[in-house]
Design a protein around this motif. Structure first.
Motif, mmCIF file in Angstrom:
data_model
loop_
_atom_site.group_PDB
_atom_site.id
_atom_site.type_symbol
_atom_site.label_atom_id
_atom_site.label_comp_id
_atom_site.label_asym_id
_atom_site.label_seq_id
_atom_site.Cartn_x
_atom_site.Cartn_y
_atom_site.Cartn_z
ATOM 1 N N PHE A 95 0.630 -1.196 -0.071
ATOM 2 C CA PHE A 95 -0.056 0.114 0.083
ATOM 3 C C PHE A 95 0.939 1.175 -0.021
ATOM 4 N N ASP A 96 0.395 2.423 -0.558
ATOM 5 C CA ASP A 96 1.328 3.256 -1.142
ATOM 6 C C ASP A 96 1.134 4.258 0.436
ATOM 7 N N LYS A 97 0.021 4.349 0.973
ATOM 8 C CA LYS A 97 -0.029 4.890 2.252
ATOM 9 C C LYS A 97 -0.988 4.144 3.063
ATOM 10 N N VAL A 98 -0.447 4.068 4.579
ATOM 11 C CA VAL A 98 -1.365 3.260 5.552
ATOM 12 C C VAL A 98 -1.782 4.317 6.389
ATOM 13 N N PHE A 99 -3.083 4.727 6.003
ATOM 14 C CA PHE A 99 -3.657 5.508 6.859
ATOM 15 C C PHE A 99 -4.650 4.870 8.063
ATOM 16 N N ASP A 100 -5.350 5.755 8.800
ATOM 17 C CA ASP A 100 -6.392 5.002 9.707
ATOM 18 C C ASP A 100 -7.579 5.660 9.742
ATOM 19 N N THR A 101 -8.596 4.605 9.849
ATOM 20 C CA THR A 101 -9.943 5.150 9.968
ATOM 21 C C THR A 101 -10.116 5.973 11.246
ATOM 22 N N ASP A 102 -9.422 5.669 12.173
ATOM 23 C CA ASP A 102 -9.385 6.569 13.298
ATOM 24 C C ASP A 102 -9.557 8.112 13.303
ATOM 25 N N PHE A 103 -8.871 8.355 12.095
ATOM 26 C CA PHE A 103 -8.569 9.928 11.969
ATOM 27 C C PHE A 103 -9.996 10.261 11.396
ATOM 28 N N SER A 104 -10.844 9.838 10.752
ATOM 29 C CA SER A 104 -12.375 10.160 10.415
ATOM 30 C C SER A 104 -13.023 9.922 11.318
ATOM 31 N N ALA A 105 -12.762 8.858 12.278
ATOM 32 C CA ALA A 105 -13.660 8.560 13.571
ATOM 33 C C ALA A 105 -13.535 10.047 14.159
ATOM 34 N N ASP A 106 -12.497 10.483 14.393
ATOM 35 C CA ASP A 106 -12.255 11.943 15.303
ATOM 36 C C ASP A 106 -13.167 12.886 14.448
ATOM 37 N N LEU A 107 -13.217 12.951 13.094
ATOM 38 C CA LEU A 107 -13.751 13.749 12.203
ATOM 39 C C LEU A 107 -15.278 13.380 12.427
ATOM 40 N N THR A 108 -15.748 12.386 12.612
ATOM 41 C CA THR A 108 -17.026 12.022 12.738
ATOM 42 C C THR A 108 -17.592 12.410 14.262
ATOM 43 N N ILE A 109 -16.685 12.704 15.095
ATOM 44 C CA ILE A 109 -17.106 12.949 16.397
ATOM 45 C C ILE A 109 -17.315 14.683 16.291
ATOM 46 N N MET A 110 -16.375 15.185 15.498
ATOM 47 C CA MET A 110 -16.445 16.715 15.288
ATOM 48 C C MET A 110 -18.141 17.037 14.563
ATOM 49 N N GLU A 111 -18.217 16.146 13.721
ATOM 50 C CA GLU A 111 -19.683 16.561 12.925
ATOM 51 C C GLU A 111 -20.772 16.085 13.814
ATOM 52 N N GLU A 112 -20.696 14.838 14.193
ATOM 53 C CA GLU A 112 -21.790 14.496 15.117
ATOM 54 C C GLU A 112 -22.047 15.139 16.498
ATOM 55 N N GLY A 113 -21.022 15.222 17.105
ATOM 56 C CA GLY A 113 -20.861 16.199 18.159
ATOM 57 C C GLY A 113 -21.728 17.541 18.084
ATOM 58 N N PHE A 114 -21.098 18.251 16.989
ATOM 59 C CA PHE A 114 -21.697 19.431 16.647
ATOM 60 C C PHE A 114 -23.196 19.298 16.269
ATOM 61 N N GLU A 115 -23.489 18.339 15.666
ATOM 62 C CA GLU A 115 -24.846 18.122 15.349
ATOM 63 C C GLU A 115 -25.762 18.000 16.473
ATOM 64 N N LEU A 116 -25.330 17.312 17.574
ATOM 65 C CA LEU A 116 -25.981 17.011 18.795
ATOM 66 C C LEU A 116 -26.131 18.293 19.373
ATOM 67 N N ILE A 117 -25.094 19.100 19.524
ATOM 68 C CA ILE A 117 -25.230 20.290 20.258
ATOM 69 C C ILE A 117 -26.097 21.166 19.571
ATOM 70 N N PRO A 176 -1.071 12.720 6.769
ATOM 71 C CA PRO A 176 -1.811 13.291 7.903
ATOM 72 C C PRO A 176 -3.068 12.465 8.298
ATOM 73 N N LEU A 177 -3.603 11.656 7.428
ATOM 74 C CA LEU A 177 -4.661 10.855 7.711
ATOM 75 C C LEU A 177 -4.475 9.703 8.413
ATOM 76 N N GLY A 178 -3.715 9.624 9.276
ATOM 77 C CA GLY A 178 -3.215 8.383 10.064
ATOM 78 C C GLY A 178 -3.140 8.925 11.584
ATOM 79 N N GLU A 179 -3.296 10.325 11.801
ATOM 80 C CA GLU A 179 -3.251 10.620 13.318
ATOM 81 C C GLU A 179 -4.600 10.563 13.750
ATOM 82 N N SER A 180 -4.659 10.114 15.102
ATOM 83 C CA SER A 180 -5.945 9.868 15.655
ATOM 84 C C SER A 180 -5.694 9.899 17.280
ATOM 85 N N THR A 181 -6.796 9.874 17.996
ATOM 86 C CA THR A 181 -6.956 10.078 19.346
ATOM 87 C C THR A 181 -7.360 8.850 20.079
ATOM 88 N N GLY A 182 -7.416 8.823 21.175
ATOM 89 C CA GLY A 182 -8.119 7.490 22.093
ATOM 90 C C GLY A 182 -9.513 7.405 21.921
#
Lengths: 166, 592
Positions: B267-289, B425-431
C-alpha cells in the motif's frame, strides 16, 4: 418494479374483494398470535392458492416475519404456491395403492396431463396431487377427482375418468 | 428461592447440579466431560437439531440429546458407550453424505466445526452415497455475503442469530425433510430481502456455507497497478483482533504490526479510519449540540454502523430524522482522501484507490450505496468529468479475515514484524477514535468533546464507565454543567429494536443514543476472526480501552490533524462544505 398492492387493488375490484374478505377474517380473530396457519388456510380458500402478495399481506397484518410465513407455506404440503386448476386429481400412493399398481396410474395421469404433482395444466383445467393413503385401501389403487373417489383404477381407465371433468 | 439440587450420575460418578440443568451443561461444567455438539450455541441455538450430542440415559429406550434434555433426580447418564460413539459417528456420516468434499480449498478448511467433529469422532469413511442429484444454487445476491447451501448442515445457528439476536428474521428453514434449505422469503436471496449484511450468521456458521464476498482479487489488482495510488485505512476494532489470525493471544494490540504488514503488502499510504472517527465526532458532536440548542429532533442516534442503518431504513423508516446525517467514518475517510488529501498532494483523484480494512461485512454494502460518490461530484465540474466516469469514495472493503489472508499469502511473518506507525496526515488519531470499536465508544468519545465544547471547561475524568461493557442496553445521565444529558447505548439489533420502538412511539426519554449493529460493537463484527473463545469480546474490548488509555491525546477535538483539516479545508464543523462532503441521507427500505 413491482406495483404496490394498494394501486393494484384500485385497478382490480375483484382482487380487492378477496383481500377484504381475508382482512375481515383476520380482524375477527381475537388474538392474531399463533393463528398463522389458520389464516393461511383461509387465504388459500379465498384465493385458491397463496401468491406472493398474499404472503406479504399476511406477514404485515399478523406482524409475523416474511421468512416465517414462507417457511410455513413451504413446509406444509397442503399449501399451494401455484393457482389450482378447476379440478384437482389426487392419486394415492399409500402402501396398498402402491403395491396394487398406483404408480402406473400416477405415471399415466402425468403423461396424459403433461404435469407433475404440485403443478397445474396450462389451460387451468387440472391440478395434480399425490397423497399417501386416503383411507380407502380396500379399493386400491385409488384416484380422487375433486370430491369423487374412484377405486380399482388402472392406467387404461385414466382417460375416461379425466374426460368427465371439463 | 433456593434452586433445588439434583443428584446425577455421569459415567459412574456422582454429581449435584441445580434443577433445570441440561445434561450437556452437567457434563461439561460439573463433570468436566466434553460432549461434542454442532448445532448448539448457548442461549441462542438450543434446538437439538443435529443429534451429535446424544448420550445414553438409564431407563430411556432411545439415546437422548444432551443439549435439550434436562437432568432429573437420580438420572444416570453415559456419554461414552459404544452405542453413543457409533450413533454420533453415524450422524456425522449422514451429514457428510451430501456435503461437498472440497475441504482442501474451502475457506473454512482451518476452522470448520464439521471437519473437526468428523476427525475427533474418528469418521474415516462415509458409508452413505450422495442423495442430492444436483448442486443447489449459490446465493450471490448480496454485496456482503455469499451463501453456499451445499455446505449447509441445517444446524439453524444462523437462523437463530438472525432472529433472536438481531431481530431481523431474514432467513429461515424453507421446505421440509431432505429438501430443507436455509433461505429467504420467496428464495429471493440475501441481497433482496431484509438482511442487513451484519454477518453474524457467518460468525456462527460451523462450516463454509456462509462467507464474505471476497474483494481480495480486486485489491491485489490495484496493488499491482503502477498507475494507481493505493491507500488503506483500518477501522479501530481491526487492530485488537487481527493478531488472533496469526496465533497471537486474544486481546493483543497489534496496531504497529498491522501498519507494518499493510505497508509490506505494497500500500502506498497506510492511513487510519481512526482519523475519520475523530472527524465523525466533530461532525456528530456539533450536530448533537446544534439539535439541543435549536430544539431539533431528539434523540439523535449515531450513524456509524451500516448494518444498523439498513435496519433503521427497513424497520423504522418513519423516524429516520432521528438518525445523524453524518456518514460513517469509513465513508468520511474515502471522501476526505479523494478530496482534501488529493488536493493537498496534487494527485488525480481518479488514480486513488481507497481500500478499507473493516471488522464488518456490511461495510461492503455501504461503499456501494449510490450516494457514496461525493468526491466524484466534488471534482466533476473542476475536472470536467462525465457521469460515466463516476468513482466511488471507497473502492474496496476487506474484512479483518481477508486482510489476514492477504498478509499470509504474501508470506509476511506478522507476529514478528517490528511495529511501525501510520502515515500522516490521515493516520493521526486520538483515544476517542480508538474506542469507536467497542459498544459505548462513540458515545464516550462524543461526550468527551460535547462536554468540553459546551462548557468550555476541561473534563476532569475522561472515562465514562456507565456506557462501557457488553450489556445489551446501557443508559446514563451525564451532568454537563447542570444540564442533564440522558444517553443510551445499544449493541445488537434486538436491543436496538427496543430503543427504536420507544422512539417510534415518541416515548424515548433520551437526548442521544448510540446504536451498533453487532453484539459488543464493531469488535464483535461479522468481519472479525472466527473465535471459539466465549470471552473473546471482553478480551478485544480490554485491548481497545488499553489502547485509548495509552494515547497521548484522548479527545477528538484536540487531534492536531483534525484542527488542520477544518482550518485548511472544511471551515467549521457542520459548515456547508462539511455538510456537502461528510453528511448523507437515508431511504425507506421497508418491504411492506
Amino acid at each position: 418494479m413491482k406495483m404496490n398492492l394498494e394501486d393494484r387493488l384500485k385497478e382490480n375490484p375483484e382482487l380487492k374483494k378477496q383481500f377484504d374478505v381475508l382482512d375481515a377474517y383476520i380482524g375477527e380473530l381475537g388474538t392474531p398470535e399463533g393463528s398463522l396457519i389458520n389464516v393461511l388456510h383461509r387465504a388459500q380458500e379465498i384465493f385458491g392458492y397463496l401468491p406472493d402478495e398474499v404472503l406479504e399481506f399476511v406477514s404485515s397484518r399478523l406482524n409475523v416475519p416474511r421468512s416465517t410465513v414462507y417457511g410455513v407455506v413451504t413446509f406444509y404440503h397442503f399449501f399451494s404456491r401455484v393457482p389450482k386448476g378447476r379440478h384437482t386429481v389426487t392419486v394415492c400412493l399409500g402402501t396398498a395403492c402402491y403395491v396394487r399398481g398406483g404408480n402406473a396410474v400416477y405415471e399415466k395421469v402425468m403423461r396424459t396431463l403433461g404435469i407433475k404433482a404440485g403443478e397445474t395444466t396450462r389451460d387451468g383445467r387440472f391440478s395434480l396431487d399425490l397423497v399417501r393413503c386416503v383411507g380407502a385401501c380396500g379399493l386400491a389403487p385409488v384416484v380422487v377427482i375433486d370430491k369423487d373417489t374412484y377405486g380399482r383404477s388402472t392406467p387404461e381407465k385414466v382417460a375416461m375418468l379425466l374426460n368427465k371433468y371439463a | 428461592m433456593e434452586t433445588r439440587m439434583l443428584n446425577v450420575k455421569i459415567n459412574g460418578r456422582d454429581y449435584q447440579v441445580p434443577d433445570g440443568t441440561t445434561i450437556l451443561k452437567a457434563a461439561r461444567e460439573y463433570a468436566k466431560i466434553d460432549v461434542p455438539t454442532l448445532c448448539y450455541l448457548e442461549g441462542i441455538s438450543e434446538e437439538g437439531a443435529c443429534a451429535i450430542c446424544v448420550v445414553e440415559v438409564k431407563g430411556a429406550r432411545n439415546l437422548q440429546r444432551a443439549c435439550v434434555v434436562k437432568v432429573t433426580e437420580g438420572m444416570e447418564v453415559w456419554t461414552n458407550t459404544s452405542r453413543v460413539r457409533e450413533a454420533r459417528k453415524l450422524n456425522v456420516e449422514l451429514l457428510l453424505a451430501n456435503h461437498p468434499k472440497d475441504c482442501l480449498t474451502c475457506e473454512r478448511s482451518q476452522n470448520c466445526d464439521l471437519r473437526e467433529l468428523a476427525s475427533e469422532l474418528g469418521v474415516r469413511e462415509v458409508e452413505f452415497p450422495r442423495t442430492r442429484t444436483e448442486w443447489l444454487p449459490i446465493d450471490n445476491t448480496s454485496l456482503s455475503l455469499v451463501r453456499d447451501p451445499n455446505k449447509c448442515v441445517l444446524c439453524r445457528r444462523c437462523v437463530n442469530v438472525c432472529a433472536k439476536v438481531q431481530s431481523v428474521y431474514a432467513i429461515d428453514i424453507m421446505g421440509r425433510g431432505s429438501n430443507s434449505t436455509v433461505s429467504t422469503f420467496l428464495d429471493e436471496g440475501l441481497g433482496n430481502v431484509e438482511c442487513v449484511n451484519c454477518g453474524q450468521c457467518l460468525l456462527v456458521c460451523p462450516t463454509g456455507a456462509i462467507t464474505e464476498r471476497s474483494e481480495i482479487p480486486d485489491v491485489w489488482k490495484a496493488l499491482g497497478d503502477p498507475d494507481k495510488v493505493v491507500v488503506v485505512e483500518t477501522a479501530p476494532a481491526v487492530r485488537v483482533a487481527i493478531g488472533e489470525e496469526f496465533g497471537m493471544p486474544d486481546g493483543t494490540q497489534a496496531t504497529g504490526k498491522m501498519a507494518a504488514a499493510l505497508r509490506s503488502l505494497g500500500f502506498d499510504k497506510v492511513f487510519d479510519t481512526d482519523f475519520s472517527a475523530d472527524l465523525t465526532i466533530m461532525e456528530e458532536g456539533f450536530e448533537l449540540i446544534g439539535r439541543i440548542k435549536n430544539g431539533g429532533v431528539l434523540p439523535l442516534i449515531t450513524s456509524c454502523s451500516p448494518g444498523w442503518i439498513k435496519f433503521a431504513e427497513t424497520f423504522f423508516p418513519k423516524v429516520l430524522d432521528h438518525v445523524s446525517t453524518c456518514k460513517s467514518p469509513q465513508q468520511m475517510f474515502g471522501t476526505v482522501t479523494k478530496t482534501y488529501w488529493a488536493e493537498k498532494m496534487g494527485i488525480d483523484p481518479r488514480k486513488i484507490v481507497v481500500v478499507s480494512v473493516m471488522p464488518c461485512t456490511a461495510k461492503k454494502f455501504e461503499k456501494e450505496r449510490p450516494e457514496m460518490k461525493t468526491a466524484f461530484h466534488y471534482w466533476q465540474e473542476k475536472l470536467g468529468l462525465k457521469d460515466e466516469e463516476a468513482f466511488k469514495d471507497v473502492d474496496c472493503v476487506l474484512t479483518t479475515r481477508e486482510a489476514a489472508r492477504m498478509i499470509r499469502e504474501a508470506g509476511i511473518d506478522f507476529a514478528n514484524l517490528p511495529d511501525e506507525d501510520f502515515d500522516k496526515p490521515l493516520g493521526e488519531s486520538t483515544g476517542a477514535a480508538v474506542i469507536f470499536g467497542a459498544t459505548g465508544g462513540v458515545m464516550e468519545a462524543a461526550l468527551r468533546t460535547a462536554y468540553e465544547v459546551l462548557t468550555k471547561k476541561s473534563l476532569a475524568k475522561l472515562d465514562f464507565e456507565d456506557v462501557r461493557g457488553l450489556e445489551g442496553i446501557k443508559t446514563a445521565d451525564v451532568d454537563i454543567d447542570g444540564m442533564i444529558l440522558k444517553v443510551a447505548v445499544a449493541n445488537g439489533l434486538g436491543n436496538a429494536r427496543v430503543l427504536m420502538e420507544q422512539v417510534q412511539k415518541g416515548e424515548s426519554p433520551y437526548h442521544f443514543i448510540e446504536i451498533m449493529c453487532c453484539p459488543g460493537g464493531c469488535l464483535g463484527g461479522g468481519g472479525q476472526p472466527i473465535s471459539d473463545n466465549p470471552d473473546i469480546k471482553k478480551r478485544r474490548a480490554e485491548a481497545i480501552y488499553r489502547e485509548d488509555a495509552g494515547k497521548p491525546i484522548r479527545k477528538s477535538h484536540e487531534n492536531p490533524e483534525i484542527t488542520e483539516i477544518y482550518k485548511d479545508f472544511l471551515g467549521e464543523p457542520n459548515s456547508e462544505k462539511a455538510h456537502h462532503l461528510l453528511h448523507t441521507e437515508y431511504c425507506d427500505r421497508s418491504c411492506k
